[in-house]
Design an enzyme around this catalytic site. Structure first.
Site, PDB file in Angstrom:
ATOM      1  N   CYS A  49      -4.627  -0.840  -2.360  1.00  0.00           N
ATOM      2  CA  CYS A  49      -3.685  -0.739  -3.473  1.00  0.00           C
ATOM      3  C   CYS A  49      -2.247  -0.542  -2.983  1.00  0.00           C
ATOM      4  O   CYS A  49      -1.682  -1.467  -2.420  1.00  0.00           O
ATOM      5  CB  CYS A  49      -4.156   0.351  -4.432  1.00  0.00           C
TER       6      CYS A  49
ATOM      7  N   HIS B 164      -9.893   0.210  -5.272  1.00  0.00           N
ATOM      8  CA  HIS B 164     -10.097   1.499  -4.586  1.00  0.00           C
ATOM      9  C   HIS B 164     -11.563   1.751  -4.216  1.00  0.00           C
ATOM     10  O   HIS B 164     -12.234   2.517  -4.917  1.00  0.00           O
ATOM     11  CB  HIS B 164      -9.648   2.636  -5.501  1.00  0.00           C
TER      12      HIS B 164
ATOM     13  N   GLU C  24     -12.678   3.736  -2.133  1.00  0.00           N
ATOM     14  CA  GLU C  24     -12.860   5.165  -1.828  1.00  0.00           C
ATOM     15  C   GLU C  24     -13.147   5.980  -3.090  1.00  0.00           C
ATOM     16  O   GLU C  24     -13.523   7.143  -2.999  1.00  0.00           O
ATOM     17  CB  GLU C  24     -11.630   5.719  -1.080  1.00  0.00           C
TER      18      GLU C  24
HETATM   19  N1  GLN Z   1       1.379   0.775  -8.697  1.00  0.00           N
HETATM   20  C1  GLN Z   1       1.402   1.371  -7.385  1.00  0.00           C
HETATM   21  C2  GLN Z   1       2.540   0.790  -6.533  1.00  0.00           C
HETATM   22  O1  GLN Z   1       3.113  -0.184  -6.902  1.00  0.00           O
HETATM   23  C3  GLN Z   1       0.075   1.160  -6.664  1.00  0.00           C
HETATM   24  C4  GLN Z   1      -1.028   1.833  -7.449  1.00  0.00           C
HETATM   25  C5  GLN Z   1      -2.149   2.388  -6.623  1.00  0.00           C
HETATM   26  O2  GLN Z   1      -2.057   2.503  -5.398  1.00  0.00           O
HETATM   27  N2  GLN Z   1      -3.201   2.804  -7.291  1.00  0.00           N
HETATM   28  O3  GLN Z   1       2.854   1.321  -5.529  1.00  0.00           O
END
Ligand code: GLN
Length: 208
Positions: free
Chosen positions: A92, A187, A189
């Site tokens: 992410c 995710h 994890e």
């Molecule tokens: N929206 C976050 C970003 O742009 C990422 C979201 C996440 O890691 N769950 O950094």
């Protein structure tokens, strides 16, 4: 807790994996790895990168992670790790931090040939969960991977040296690998499914 895919791993006790612990969901990765008998450490300082077999950059807020990493002098050593072929996995926000192009100016490690769109799913579907078919990570377990997306980025385009690992039904790329670099929009994890962590550990093993 014991994860079902542990038995498929070679001797994980000898492995040391770092999780960048500046902001975001680093504890969940550490717990998952420890549940797999891996020596998992929180990384905050450049010298902690020296003797690890792989690094995970967790989810969180990518601008914050990039700014703190810059202040702590971590950006250049992580780039060197990537150039040396050490496995690095961004989940992410971590995916954003590893990308070369995110369409806006923010501090990045910027080593992977991908173009990322941040917060790609808009407000209504801000967060969602879906089952994905990911042949690369199955390792004898045919069930789909339950993927959790939280204000997630997606990959708008990938370089020709990048292997796409998973797509949504609408074609959006949500997991990819470029040699020693791995990224997922979602995710793993936050689930009890260790197959993605297992896949990453095998990348780290192959690198011996
Ligand atoms: N929206 C976050 C970003 O742009 C990422 C979201 C996440 O890691 N769950 O950094």
């Amino acid at each position: 807790m014991r994860h079902p895919t542990c038995d498929l791993l070679p001797n994980t006790r000898t492995m040391k994996i770092g999780v960048l612990a500046l902001q975001g969901a680093f504890r969940e990765h550490i717990e998952m790895l420890r549940g797999m008998n891996v020596n998992a450490i929180e990384v905050r300082l450049p010298e902690q990168l020296r003797d690890i077999d792989g690094l995970i950059i967790p989810g969180g807020e990518s601008t914050t992670i990039g700014k703190i990493a810059t202040q702590y002098g971590l950006i250049e050593p992580i780039r060197e790790m990537a150039a040396q072929g050490k496995p690095i996995w961004g989940t992410c926000a971590g995916m954003i931090v590893l990308a070369k192009d995110v369409g806006m100016k923010q501090p990045l490690v910027g080593v992977m040939d991908v173009k990322v769109k941040r917060n790609a799913f808009g407000r209504q579907v801000d967060s969602f969960e879906t089952d994905l078919e990911i042949p690369e990570i199955k390792n004898g377990d045919a069930t789909p991977f339950h993927a959790i997306f939280i204000r997630a980025p997606l990959l708008e385009s990938v370089g020709k040296n990048v292997q796409v690992l998973a797509k949504l039904d609408n074609g959006a790329i949500v997991a990819a690998r470029q040699d020693n670099l791995l990224v997922t929009s979602f995710h793993p994890e936050l689930t009890h499914d260790a197959r993605f962590h297992n896949y990453f550990l095998r990348m780290a093993k192959d690198d011996d």
